[in-house]
Design a protein around this motif. Sequence first.
Motif, short mmCIF file in Angstrom:
data_model
loop_
_atom_site.label_atom_id
_atom_site.label_comp_id
_atom_site.label_asym_id
_atom_site.label_seq_id
_atom_site.Cartn_x
_atom_site.Cartn_y
_atom_site.Cartn_z
N ASP A 42 13.98 18.78 34.44
CA ASP A 42 13.93 19.02 33.06
C ASP A 42 13.22 20.51 33.86
O ASP A 42 12.06 20.31 33.43
CB ASP A 42 13.39 17.64 32.97
CG ASP A 42 13.82 18.08 30.74
OD1 ASP A 42 13.40 19.19 30.74
OD2 ASP A 42 13.96 17.49 30.74
N GLN A 43 13.63 21.95 32.69
CA GLN A 43 12.66 22.74 32.78
C GLN A 43 12.25 23.42 34.04
O GLN A 43 11.04 24.57 34.27
CB GLN A 43 11.06 22.38 32.30
CG GLN A 43 9.78 23.72 31.65
CD GLN A 43 9.29 23.02 31.07
OE1 GLN A 43 7.65 23.50 31.70
NE2 GLN A 43 8.72 22.25 30.15
N THR A 82 15.61 19.28 25.31
CA THR A 82 16.79 18.47 26.73
C THR A 82 17.81 17.99 26.13
O THR A 82 18.93 17.93 27.35
CB THR A 82 15.61 17.56 27.30
OG1 THR A 82 14.69 18.01 27.56
CG2 THR A 82 16.30 16.46 27.51
N LYS A 151 13.71 9.82 30.77
CA LYS A 151 13.73 10.17 29.74
C LYS A 151 15.60 9.53 29.50
O LYS A 151 16.81 9.85 30.08
CB LYS A 151 14.30 11.64 29.42
CG LYS A 151 13.04 12.05 29.71
CD LYS A 151 12.86 13.52 28.86
CE LYS A 151 11.52 14.50 28.86
NZ LYS A 151 11.61 15.70 28.55
N ASP A 286 9.29 19.29 33.25
CA ASP A 286 9.76 19.39 31.71
C ASP A 286 7.51 19.12 31.38
O ASP A 286 6.89 20.08 30.52
CB ASP A 286 9.62 18.30 30.92
CG ASP A 286 10.12 18.87 29.87
OD1 ASP A 286 10.14 20.32 29.89
OD2 ASP A 286 9.77 18.15 28.73
N HIS A 290 5.20 21.25 30.23
CA HIS A 290 4.30 20.97 28.36
C HIS A 290 2.69 21.96 28.55
O HIS A 290 2.66 22.61 27.70
CB HIS A 290 5.11 20.70 28.29
CG HIS A 290 6.54 20.37 27.14
ND1 HIS A 290 7.04 21.39 26.59
CD2 HIS A 290 7.42 19.39 27.58
CE1 HIS A 290 8.00 21.28 26.15
NE2 HIS A 290 8.43 20.21 26.87
N HIS A 334 17.29 23.04 30.43
CA HIS A 334 16.26 24.54 29.50
C HIS A 334 15.21 25.07 30.38
O HIS A 334 14.90 24.77 31.91
CB HIS A 334 15.63 24.23 29.23
CG HIS A 334 15.15 23.08 28.28
ND1 HIS A 334 13.83 23.47 29.29
CD2 HIS A 334 14.88 21.83 28.17
CE1 HIS A 334 13.11 22.04 29.20
NE2 HIS A 334 13.48 21.25 28.72
N HIS A 471 9.65 25.52 25.17
CA HIS A 471 11.33 25.87 25.34
C HIS A 471 11.72 25.05 23.94
O HIS A 471 11.71 25.08 22.67
CB HIS A 471 11.88 25.86 26.11
CG HIS A 471 11.67 23.62 26.13
ND1 HIS A 471 12.87 23.03 25.74
CD2 HIS A 471 10.81 23.08 26.82
CE1 HIS A 471 12.60 21.96 25.77
NE2 HIS A 471 11.65 21.62 26.66
ZN LIG Z 1 10.54 19.94 27.38
#
Ligand SMILES: [Zn+2]
Length: 533
Positions: A42-43, A82, A151, A286, A290, A334, A471
């Motif tokens: 993630d990210q 996501t 998640k 992520d 963030h 992403h 994002h």
């Molecule tokens: Zn995120």
Amino acid sequence: MTHRLCAVAFTALACAPARPAPAPTPPPVSARPRLVVMITVDQLLPGYAERWPGQLTGGLARLFAEGAVFTHAYQDHAVTETAPGHATVLSGRWPRHTGIIDNGRGVGDTAAPLLEVRGPGASPRRFRGTALFDWLDAADTAARALSVSRKDRGAILPVGRAREDVYWYQAGTFTTSRYYRDSLPSWVRAFNARRVPFEAADRAWTLLLADSAYAEPDSAPWENGGRDVTFPHRLPADSQRAAAVFAGTPWIDSLTLALALEGVAELRLGRRGSTDLLAVSLSATDAIGHTFGPDSREVHDHILRLDRYLAWFLARLEAGVAPRQLVVVLTADHGVTPFPAAARARGVEAYDVALDTLMAAVNRELDAAFRSQHDPERWLVLDGGMVFLQDNGRLGAAGIALDSVWTALAARVRRVPGVARVDRPADLAGADTVTDAVARRWMHHLAPDLGVPLVITLREHSAWARTYADHGKPSDADAHVPLVFWGRGVRPGHYDGRAATVDIAPTLARLLGVAPGPALDGRVLGEALTPEP
Ligand SMILES: [Zn+2]
């Protein structure tokens, strides 16, 4: 108890194999790989692989050195969040076809409560069509899938609607929902009973390497709302709070990988004569990105740890499933845009864009035009750059000329600093989708019946006003992702042609010799496959 050590160890190098997995004699090489491993970080930015020369020595380094690396790969849709990102990776289709257009319209489902823990129910009910696992299952009903993530959306969407083993983290334990099963299997219960996140209370996240290995300043004014910005980052002393905060530390990735390995062993994935699927989505990048931004010391340290965790994970997989039987794909859901404040500090023009006041004013004007006798309506809602009209046809029926409403609203939004463009989706069909990436990404995103009359795109370096780095836009910063294929049937090298995450599923289908589902948006990346996989 080795998993416990792995989850909280300051380096995964401390993680020795927990059980001797290899069979006494390796099985003969099968017609197709026995285990497909889809790793979505993630990210994860592609640039991280080269940003700290000599410091990546583990699994990330290995995948990039030994794999087929697509240097121009994109989550090539507009709302780079996501849920839509995870829905593309193994479906081969854009959000306009999967139906997963943002996190808010992702996997939330009150009809699918969680097992053994409180939290939001979740299922893939909004996901349309099939995904790679369905194609494997159609070819061999004995195939199995395991998908794990911090998640819910990261665990659920890579396997589409299949009711397989799908687990995610909630308040210190891994769970699933009633969509999948009525009770947790004993191996997940036993894993949870180790209470690793709770026992991490009061532990400190310190730097993996010597201070001099990090060029980034440890503190920047935009990090984490100004709180707890420097190392060491200590977890709360209260175990419940620690388990919640644990989800934002590097250790959550180690724990997620440990659960995945436990499941591979329990379900005997890759060792039963079928081709099985393991999907792992890792979320710490992520959370840390963030909070501290992609150029922070925290992200640097986390990527070093992720690299070591993945070395351990790959080695364990190879010990349990013969290396010749594995194929691994690495990508991200992403990218991310650095804090606009960080860009401004470098002298770059960048804005934190807020349209709440403007949208509220437009809703009041529509109320007045509609002569609403009730509470003010929210006729228009702005979400992820998409303006949703939610009037059930009442405005048009009342004689309000919606075309002129959109024209006027677009003109007002275009005057806001940081806004690059405002488009009517119907107009995008005429765009040059080769040169106009923004138009292409919106077209990949929006189904015609979505009820979105306008889409707003921000300028590069600008972002929707948030207290964290974000994002979700159709920019290269948010859409560019790593894409690496590794293992059986893969031709290593660097490939500079444009690729997309919707290409993963058709490429794997070709490699595995299974028939893909209908109407895919992606293509087979045949250049990265050996002639006879
Ligand atoms: Zn995120």
